[in-house]
Design a protein around this motif. Structure first.
Motif, PDB file in Angstrom:
ATOM      1  N   ALA A  71       3.253   2.797 -13.075  1.00  0.00           N
ATOM      2  CA  ALA A  71       4.552   2.340 -12.577  1.00  0.00           C
ATOM      3  C   ALA A  71       4.423   1.328 -11.450  1.00  0.00           C
ATOM      4  O   ALA A  71       5.336   0.529 -11.227  1.00  0.00           O
ATOM      5  CB  ALA A  71       5.374   3.537 -12.098  1.00  0.00           C
ATOM      6  N   LEU A  72       3.285   1.364 -10.724  1.00  0.00           N
ATOM      7  CA  LEU A  72       3.115   0.502  -9.557  1.00  0.00           C
ATOM      8  C   LEU A  72       1.811  -0.285  -9.686  1.00  0.00           C
ATOM      9  O   LEU A  72       0.892  -0.150  -8.863  1.00  0.00           O
ATOM     10  CB  LEU A  72       3.100   1.364  -8.284  1.00  0.00           C
ATOM     11  N   PRO A  73       1.700  -1.148 -10.686  1.00  0.00           N
ATOM     12  CA  PRO A  73       0.421  -1.827 -10.954  1.00  0.00           C
ATOM     13  C   PRO A  73      -0.026  -2.781  -9.862  1.00  0.00           C
ATOM     14  O   PRO A  73      -1.219  -3.023  -9.697  1.00  0.00           O
ATOM     15  CB  PRO A  73       0.698  -2.574 -12.270  1.00  0.00           C
ATOM     16  N   GLY A  74       0.891  -3.311  -9.091  1.00  0.00           N
ATOM     17  CA  GLY A  74       0.518  -4.264  -8.056  1.00  0.00           C
ATOM     18  C   GLY A  74       0.370  -3.650  -6.682  1.00  0.00           C
ATOM     19  O   GLY A  74       0.148  -4.364  -5.694  1.00  0.00           O
ATOM     20  N   VAL A  75       0.465  -2.328  -6.614  1.00  0.00           N
ATOM     21  CA  VAL A  75       0.412  -1.629  -5.332  1.00  0.00           C
ATOM     22  C   VAL A  75      -0.941  -0.950  -5.163  1.00  0.00           C
ATOM     23  O   VAL A  75      -1.441  -0.299  -6.093  1.00  0.00           O
ATOM     24  CB  VAL A  75       1.534  -0.569  -5.234  1.00  0.00           C
ATOM     25  N   GLU A  76      -1.540  -1.098  -3.997  1.00  0.00           N
ATOM     26  CA  GLU A  76      -2.765  -0.360  -3.685  1.00  0.00           C
ATOM     27  C   GLU A  76      -2.384   1.093  -3.396  1.00  0.00           C
ATOM     28  O   GLU A  76      -1.739   1.376  -2.382  1.00  0.00           O
ATOM     29  CB  GLU A  76      -3.468  -0.972  -2.477  1.00  0.00           C
ATOM     30  N   ILE A  77      -2.775   2.005  -4.277  1.00  0.00           N
ATOM     31  CA  ILE A  77      -2.409   3.415  -4.132  1.00  0.00           C
ATOM     32  C   ILE A  77      -3.654   4.220  -3.808  1.00  0.00           C
ATOM     33  O   ILE A  77      -4.635   4.187  -4.560  1.00  0.00           O
ATOM     34  CB  ILE A  77      -1.764   3.972  -5.418  1.00  0.00           C
ATOM     35  N   LYS A  99       0.836  -1.204   0.000  1.00  0.00           N
ATOM     36  CA  LYS A  99       0.000   0.000   0.000  1.00  0.00           C
ATOM     37  C   LYS A  99       0.867   1.247   0.000  1.00  0.00           C
ATOM     38  O   LYS A  99       1.850   1.347   0.732  1.00  0.00           O
ATOM     39  CB  LYS A  99      -0.940   0.014   1.214  1.00  0.00           C
ATOM     40  N   LEU A 100       0.474   2.212  -0.828  1.00  0.00           N
ATOM     41  CA  LEU A 100       1.085   3.534  -0.862  1.00  0.00           C
ATOM     42  C   LEU A 100      -0.042   4.546  -0.666  1.00  0.00           C
ATOM     43  O   LEU A 100      -0.906   4.711  -1.530  1.00  0.00           O
ATOM     44  CB  LEU A 100       1.795   3.777  -2.196  1.00  0.00           C
ATOM     45  N   ASP A 101      -0.038   5.213   0.471  1.00  0.00           N
ATOM     46  CA  ASP A 101      -1.109   6.145   0.817  1.00  0.00           C
ATOM     47  C   ASP A 101      -0.660   7.576   0.526  1.00  0.00           C
ATOM     48  O   ASP A 101       0.237   8.106   1.180  1.00  0.00           O
ATOM     49  CB  ASP A 101      -1.457   5.995   2.309  1.00  0.00           C
ATOM     50  N   LEU A 102      -1.300   8.186  -0.463  1.00  0.00           N
ATOM     51  CA  LEU A 102      -0.982   9.563  -0.847  1.00  0.00           C
ATOM     52  C   LEU A 102      -2.220  10.464  -0.776  1.00  0.00           C
ATOM     53  O   LEU A 102      -2.232  11.537  -1.370  1.00  0.00           O
ATOM     54  CB  LEU A 102      -0.410   9.593  -2.272  1.00  0.00           C
ATOM     55  N   HIS A 103      -3.243  10.046  -0.075  1.00  0.00           N
ATOM     56  CA  HIS A 103      -4.495  10.811  -0.103  1.00  0.00           C
ATOM     57  C   HIS A 103      -4.298  12.234   0.425  1.00  0.00           C
ATOM     58  O   HIS A 103      -3.446  12.485   1.254  1.00  0.00           O
ATOM     59  CB  HIS A 103      -5.596  10.084   0.685  1.00  0.00           C
ATOM     60  N   HIS A 104      -5.107  13.135  -0.071  1.00  0.00           N
ATOM     61  CA  HIS A 104      -4.974  14.585   0.108  1.00  0.00           C
ATOM     62  C   HIS A 104      -3.638  15.043  -0.476  1.00  0.00           C
ATOM     63  O   HIS A 104      -2.627  15.132   0.210  1.00  0.00           O
ATOM     64  CB  HIS A 104      -5.087  15.009   1.567  1.00  0.00           C
ATOM     65  N   HIS A 105      -3.668  15.341  -1.762  1.00  0.00           N
ATOM     66  CA  HIS A 105      -2.450  15.668  -2.506  1.00  0.00           C
ATOM     67  C   HIS A 105      -2.758  16.748  -3.536  1.00  0.00           C
ATOM     68  O   HIS A 105      -3.924  17.138  -3.735  1.00  0.00           O
ATOM     69  CB  HIS A 105      -1.928  14.419  -3.211  1.00  0.00           C
ATOM     70  N   TYR A 106      -1.704  17.203  -4.213  1.00  0.00           N
ATOM     71  CA  TYR A 106      -1.826  18.226  -5.262  1.00  0.00           C
ATOM     72  C   TYR A 106      -1.186  17.707  -6.556  1.00  0.00           C
ATOM     73  O   TYR A 106      -0.429  18.404  -7.211  1.00  0.00           O
ATOM     74  CB  TYR A 106      -1.167  19.524  -4.804  1.00  0.00           C
TER      75      TYR A 106
END
Length: 317
Positions: free
Chosen positions: A292-298, A273-280
């Motif tokens: 680039a990260l097809p197997g990652v929950e983003i 998991k890559l958590d980037l919520h609340h971003h610009y």
């Protein structure tokens, strides 16, 4: 964004507000089946100590695994230092306690950066079996009085630690880095902004990025920062990243610059998991990340306008 709802689940358990259940005459759940929330309502006639005493008399404390402390004040904010000793004095009556949330307080009750805290070091000694600790709030006046503080400690069992703040003091960040938490798997720091007491520095984050003193760490959150791009650039080269399964750089002012640094740095394809919520981030950069990260929950939710010159963190005041 402000915090407008009390937590409904903690440590995998539904939360039961003891005061509300008591007032409404509801049948209480089994002690081990819920996370117990103890707190005061606005203009509550009783003091926190009275509600706490009623809880101690009513519930099978030896079975309680999770506690949530709500407002310990009924009107104007008061320091945690006034009630924490009362809670810790009963620590030996909670042999099964594994999780503690200090400060389940929403904006309607008190803004996060006005929650008056205290030194929390004694919590670790009082609950040696504790596995999860969440602390919300820092300091009502940013003057050192009634402020969140921590001395470096060793705790063998702690697995998850989160500090929620509109501005996390550098002294607390440095103390966390100096603690000995051999079992810690998940660490989340809501770093916040300088205007609300967040006087931490990039150098303060070095120990977490190296991971040298956190042998069990698999999830790292360095969140809620205006300098989220700079943090992302550091993470891109950080020695701790290859052993992480989860990474959170969310809630801050992350732009395409920071996201590009992540993509150009060390591989992230091993993450779950890559958590980037609340971003610009622009739509183009969001697509680059997904490709680039097809197997990652983003988590790319809560997209803000990338053209906005005024970029805010998710939680400040």
């Amino acid at each position: 964004m402000t915090i407008n709802q009390h937590i409904e689940e903690f440590h995998g358990l539904p939360v039961t507000d003891f005061r509300t259940a008591e007032a409404e005459g509801k049948k209480l759940p089994a002690a081990a089946a819920t996370a117990w929330r103890i707190g005061l309502d606005y203009e509550e006639e009783r003091e926190f100590g009275e509600v706490w005493a009623a809880f101690l008399k009513t519930v099978a404390l030896e079975e309680v695994t999770a506690l949530v402390l709500g407002p310990w004040f009924s009107e104007e904010p008061e320091s945690l230092s006034g009630v924490l000793p009362t809670v810790l004095a009963a620590a030996d009556r909670f042999p099964a306690l594994r999780a503690l949330f200090i400060g389940d307080i929403i904006a309607e009750e008190c803004e996060i950066s006005w929650i008056q805290m205290s030194e929390i070091t004694p919590v670790f000694a009082a609950f040696p079996q504790l596995e999860e600790l969440v602390v919300r709030g820092t300091d009502g006046d940013y003057d050192g009085k009634d402020s969140l503080s921590l001395k470096p400690v060793k705790h063998e069992k702690l697995k998850a630690l989160r500090f929620e703040a509109g501005g996390l003091p550098g002294s607390v960040v440095r103390s966390v880095a100096a603690c000995d938490f051999p079992a810690l798997e998940k660490l989340e720091l809501w770093l916040g902004v300088d205007n609300y007491g967040g006087d931490w520095t990039m150098e303060d984050l070095g120990p977490f990025l190296s991971g040298a003193n956190l042998p069990s760490l698999t999830y790292l959150g360095l969140q809620n920062a205006e300098q989220q791009d700079r943090i992302a650039a550091l993470v891109a080269q950080a020695p701790v990243v290859p052993r992480l399964t989860g990474l959170a750089l969310s809630m801050g002012a992350l732009t395409d610059e920071g996201a590009a640094a992540l993509l150009e740095g060390q591989p992230l394809t091993h993450l779950k998991k890559l958590d980037l919520h609340h971003h610009y981030l622009t739509e183009g950069m969001r697509k680059r990340l997904r490709d680039a990260l097809p197997g990652v929950e983003i988590d790319l939710s809560q997209a803000e306008d990338p053209n906005d010159n005024w970029r805010y963190v998710a939680v400040s005041e």
